[in-house]
Design a protein around this motif. Structure first.
Motif, PDB file in Angstrom:
ATOM      1  N   ARG A 149       0.849  -1.200   0.000  1.00  0.00           N
ATOM      2  CA  ARG A 149       0.000   0.000   0.000  1.00  0.00           C
ATOM      3  C   ARG A 149       0.883   1.248   0.000  1.00  0.00           C
ATOM      4  O   ARG A 149       0.508   2.292  -0.533  1.00  0.00           O
ATOM      5  CB  ARG A 149      -0.953   0.012   1.188  1.00  0.00           C
ATOM      6  CG  ARG A 149      -0.301   0.034   2.553  1.00  0.00           C
ATOM      7  CD  ARG A 149      -1.288   0.257   3.670  1.00  0.00           C
ATOM      8  NE  ARG A 149      -0.677   0.099   4.991  1.00  0.00           N
ATOM      9  CZ  ARG A 149      -1.176   0.579   6.102  1.00  0.00           C
ATOM     10  NH1 ARG A 149      -2.313   1.242   6.085  1.00  0.00           N
ATOM     11  NH2 ARG A 149      -0.571   0.385   7.258  1.00  0.00           N
ATOM     12  N   ILE A 188      -7.849   0.918  -5.900  1.00  0.00           N
ATOM     13  CA  ILE A 188      -6.771   0.662  -4.953  1.00  0.00           C
ATOM     14  C   ILE A 188      -7.391  -0.018  -3.743  1.00  0.00           C
ATOM     15  O   ILE A 188      -8.172   0.594  -3.008  1.00  0.00           O
ATOM     16  CB  ILE A 188      -6.062   1.974  -4.570  1.00  0.00           C
ATOM     17  CG1 ILE A 188      -5.459   2.612  -5.827  1.00  0.00           C
ATOM     18  CG2 ILE A 188      -5.005   1.728  -3.507  1.00  0.00           C
ATOM     19  CD1 ILE A 188      -4.981   4.036  -5.622  1.00  0.00           C
ATOM     20  N   THR A 210      -8.477   7.310  -9.856  1.00  0.00           N
ATOM     21  CA  THR A 210      -8.117   6.242  -8.929  1.00  0.00           C
ATOM     22  C   THR A 210      -8.947   6.421  -7.661  1.00  0.00           C
ATOM     23  O   THR A 210      -9.303   7.543  -7.297  1.00  0.00           O
ATOM     24  CB  THR A 210      -6.623   6.277  -8.565  1.00  0.00           C
ATOM     25  OG1 THR A 210      -6.357   7.423  -7.728  1.00  0.00           O
ATOM     26  CG2 THR A 210      -5.752   6.359  -9.803  1.00  0.00           C
ATOM     27  N   THR A 227      -3.449   6.927  -0.642  1.00  0.00           N
ATOM     28  CA  THR A 227      -3.891   7.348  -1.968  1.00  0.00           C
ATOM     29  C   THR A 227      -3.651   8.834  -2.251  1.00  0.00           C
ATOM     30  O   THR A 227      -3.779   9.259  -3.393  1.00  0.00           O
ATOM     31  CB  THR A 227      -5.398   7.064  -2.122  1.00  0.00           C
ATOM     32  OG1 THR A 227      -6.077   7.418  -0.924  1.00  0.00           O
ATOM     33  CG2 THR A 227      -5.654   5.590  -2.403  1.00  0.00           C
ATOM     34  N   GLY A 235      -9.581   4.523  -3.575  1.00  0.00           N
ATOM     35  CA  GLY A 235      -9.153   3.499  -2.640  1.00  0.00           C
ATOM     36  C   GLY A 235     -10.181   3.143  -1.584  1.00  0.00           C
ATOM     37  O   GLY A 235     -11.004   3.967  -1.181  1.00  0.00           O
ATOM     38  N   SER A 286       2.501   1.577  -3.450  1.00  0.00           N
ATOM     39  CA  SER A 286       1.453   2.153  -4.291  1.00  0.00           C
ATOM     40  C   SER A 286       1.428   3.666  -4.156  1.00  0.00           C
ATOM     41  O   SER A 286       1.350   4.400  -5.152  1.00  0.00           O
ATOM     42  CB  SER A 286       0.099   1.553  -3.914  1.00  0.00           C
ATOM     43  OG  SER A 286      -0.971   2.268  -4.495  1.00  0.00           O
TER      44      SER A 286
END
Length: 690
Positions: free
Chosen positions: A359, A467, A439, A389, A441, A362
């Motif tokens: 994570r 995500i 994106t 994120t 999450g 990412s």
């Protein structure tokens, strides 16, 4: 705002085209098109801006039919408006491989913006489209140059109003004050079960007022064309809220059984159709008729849209001369091109780098990409610190009037709130708008809340990136309610969805690169909460093939292949050392972070990764479902997890090197007298067909 006999004829033309197509196919829903034809006619002849010759013009108004079962309404409008939807296409309604499928799909039909059918999804998509417009307008518009200024129009019905995803999205839209969005509620009080009084008696307009929407109610939407148009014009003047216009319509208007559940989707009586045509002034023996004056009316509107597009092109050219950098970037995005050298900014790692959770790797990739990829639009469903994120320099996407820090519509980070399903559906709308890559999450377990929208991401062929952190029993103390075991198998089974479970930072970078460069495929990043070591033999390039040999042995000496993903991969590396040092057994170790990408590789490559003659054991602390495609034996978790420190939970279920060794020894013993074929050596690969 006067209306003529031609307008009335046009409304009846829409109704009768829908009826004729549904009758011909002996399938479909005629009720809603009959009731909504007046509104639809007004929208397509007096309100929306579009160019049927170039359906993807970026500044066109967007029209979404959320109650997608009424799609013959939309197909009739597209045909009349001059889109590449012919009369023959209308006649092939719901026929195999036609441009007029049973529910709207953008890749099948020019002029359709988003895939609708599952109720509530289109409504939430429309809010995503409105978010995209607001963001791009804030990013690109300059004094004297309103390059992006379109509206989003959405029709939805009682079914959509009941669905939770629509309620989540409506709440988000009210908070965001999306005044570029006008939603029309088809308040006909009928669903499949009959009158909505059996299940749904709330005042929808008041609910939307509570969400922060401006609302209007049209008491007679069957006849009062002037008031419908006036309400839309008033909505255009609202500057700080999205708008709901509730229209009291009659489902199946003109039929003997109008206003009843019998006309929702039931069979149409021939005599009833003939009587309706006679009343409307049409020949009852003719079908698929478009009167000449109706055709001219719609052609005129189409020409107006073509001219507006030309004027916009001229404006964009002037804009680009004055704002060179921004103009160049917008042209690039409209063309669907990515910045050059994208792969060069991806973070890379070696085995000497510290262990960190995927994570976090990412988050590192997102931070690197956002600097060179301005179309990246991040977000999370109220789990920003846990999902990693939000990059450090991010500005929130917020209406400037609410003064939340430095948030504004130009911000690139969306706080979706605890609304996983709406987040996913809104992201579909953002992606469908074009020029943006969203994106979003949440915890992996909670992607199940959003699965309806994720499925439509894949079906719609939109580039969104999910995500999904806290991917297994490795999240620990929150226990079985939060520990996904079946979720990975679910999403791996979805066609056209790249599901990645990377084992380290290089694999994470590879996952994002393919997600960004796959223009018609959504992706899901399944990421660990716990720290994972950086692998000694991983590279971004290797991981881009979806699977690769991370630890090999001399030809002919391997007695087992261990194949794994994510947080269990390092267990396999340790187990291979124990097998060699304590048992004299040579083990190959394979990483398989993305099944879908691995399946696209040529057979020679796949056979090299998972060869004949060597038994293969898969290791993943999740359901074993599906692993038979890549392994002969499976070590997984086909039950719910347990609450405790993650290392204790792993030990409880024997997901430790010794547990892998025990199962590897049993596998070697079982296959010692009959070396197996490779699990990828098959007569055909059904999952790899187009």
């Amino acid at each position: 705002m006067s209306y003529t006999e031609t307008d009335k004829r046009a409304i009846n033309t829409i109704r009768l085209l829908a009826i004729d197509a549904i009758t011909r196919s002996n399938s479909g829903h005629a009720g809603a098109p009959m009731g909504l034809a007046p509104l639809a006619h007004i929208l397509f002849t007096r309100i929306t801006n579009f160019n049927p010759r170039e359906p993807k013009w970026i500044n066109r108004d967007r029209f979404v039919l959320s109650n997608g079962h009424a799609c013959m309404l939309q197909y009739a409008l597209l045909h009349l408006s001059g889109y590449d939807v012919s009369m023959e296409d209308l006649k092939r309604f719901r026929s195999l491989d036609s441009k007029t499928p049973g529910h709207p799909e953008p890749h099948a039909t020019p002029g359709v913006e988003v895939t609708t059918g599952p109720l509530g999804q289109g409504f939430a998509n429309a809010i995503g489209l409105a978010v995209a417009e607001k963001h791009l307008a804030a990013e690109f518009n300059q004094p004297g140059f309103d390059i992006i200024d379109n509206h989003v129009y959405c029709i939805f019905g009682d079914g959509c109003a009941m669905e939770g995803v629509a309620s989540e999205a409506a709440s988000a839209a009210g908070h965001l004050r999306l005044n570029n969005l006008i939603a029309f509620y088809d308040n006909n009080k009928i669903t499949i079960d009959g009158s909505t009084s059996c299940a749904f008696t709330e005042d929808v307009a008041k609910r939307f007022q509570a969400y922060g929407w401006h609302t209007e109610v049209i008491e007679d939407a069957d006849h009062d064309l002037q008031e419908i148009e006036a309400a839309i014009r008033r909505a255009h003047k609202v500057t700080d809220k999205p708008c709901l216009i509730s229209l009291k319509t009659t489902i199946g208007f003109g039929f003997k059984r109008q206003g009843t559940g019998g006309v929702h989707s039931g069979p149409l009586a021939v005599d009833d159709i003939k009587a309706l045509k006679i009343t409307a002034g049409f020949d009852p023996e003719q079908t698929f008729v478009v009167p000449e004056d109706v055709e001219e009316l719609y052609q005129k509107r189409a020409q107006e849209g073509i001219q507006k597009h030309k004027q916009w092109d001229d404006l964009l050219a002037q804009y680009s001369q004055k704002h060179t950098s921004a103009g160049s970037d917008l042209y690039r995005r409209i063309a669907g091109l990515l910045p050059e050298g994208l792969q060069k900014v991806l973070p890379t790692y070696s085995s000497i780098d510290k262990a960190i959770a995927t994570r976090q790797t990412s988050g590192n990739v997102l931070n690197a990409l956002q600097a060179v990829l301005p179309e990246l639009l991040g977000g999370s469903a109220d789990l920003t610190p846990s999902n990693n994120t939000r990059w450090p320099s991010a500005i929130d996407f917020q209406p400037p009037s609410i003064h939340l820090g430095d948030g504004n519509f130009g911000g690139r980070y969306i706080h979706y709130g605890v609304r996983e399903h709406a987040m996913a559906a809104m992201m579909n709308g953002v992606a469908a708008y074009g020029t943006l890559i969203p994106t979003g999450g949440t915890f992996f377990n909670f992607t199940s809340y959003a699965s309806g929208a994720i499925r439509l991401s894949a079906l719609s062929r939109v580039r969104v990136i999910y995500i999904a952190t806290h991917d297994s029993i490795g999240l620990g103390e929150d226990g079985p309610t939060h520990q996904p075991v079946e979720t990975l198998a679910h999403f791996r089974a979805v066609p056209n969805l790249m599901v990645w479970r990377p084992a380290d930072g290089n694999e994470t970078s590879a996952a994002y690169y393919l997600a960004i460069t796959s223009m018609e495929t959504p992706s899901m990043m399944v990421l660990s909460r716990q720290n994972l070591p950086q692998l000694g033999n991983s590279t971004v390039e290797k991981a881009m093939r979806g699977g690769y040999v991370a630890a090999d042995v001399e030809d002919g000496k391997a007695r087992i292949t261990l194949v794994s993903t994510g947080s269990e991969f390092c267990l396999c590396i340790d187990a291979a050392l124990i097998l060699r040092n304590e048992h004299g057994i040579q083990a190959r170790v394979v990483s398989l972070p993305c099944w879908d990408v691995f399946d696209r590789q040529d057979k020679e490559y796949r056979m090299g990764v998972l060869p004949d003659g060597i038994p293969c054991l898969s290791v993943e602390v999740l359901s074993t479902y599906g692993w038979e495609r890549y392994s002969h034996e499976q070590f997984g978790l086909n039950r719910f997890g347990a609450s405790g420190a993650y290392k204790d939970v792993y030990k409880k279920f024997e997901f430790i090197p010794e547990g892998v060794v025990k199962r590897a020894l049993a596998t070697v013993e079982y296959y010692k007298d009959w070396p197996p074929r490779s699990p990828v050596s098959r007569a055909f690969q059904q999952w790899n067909e187009t």
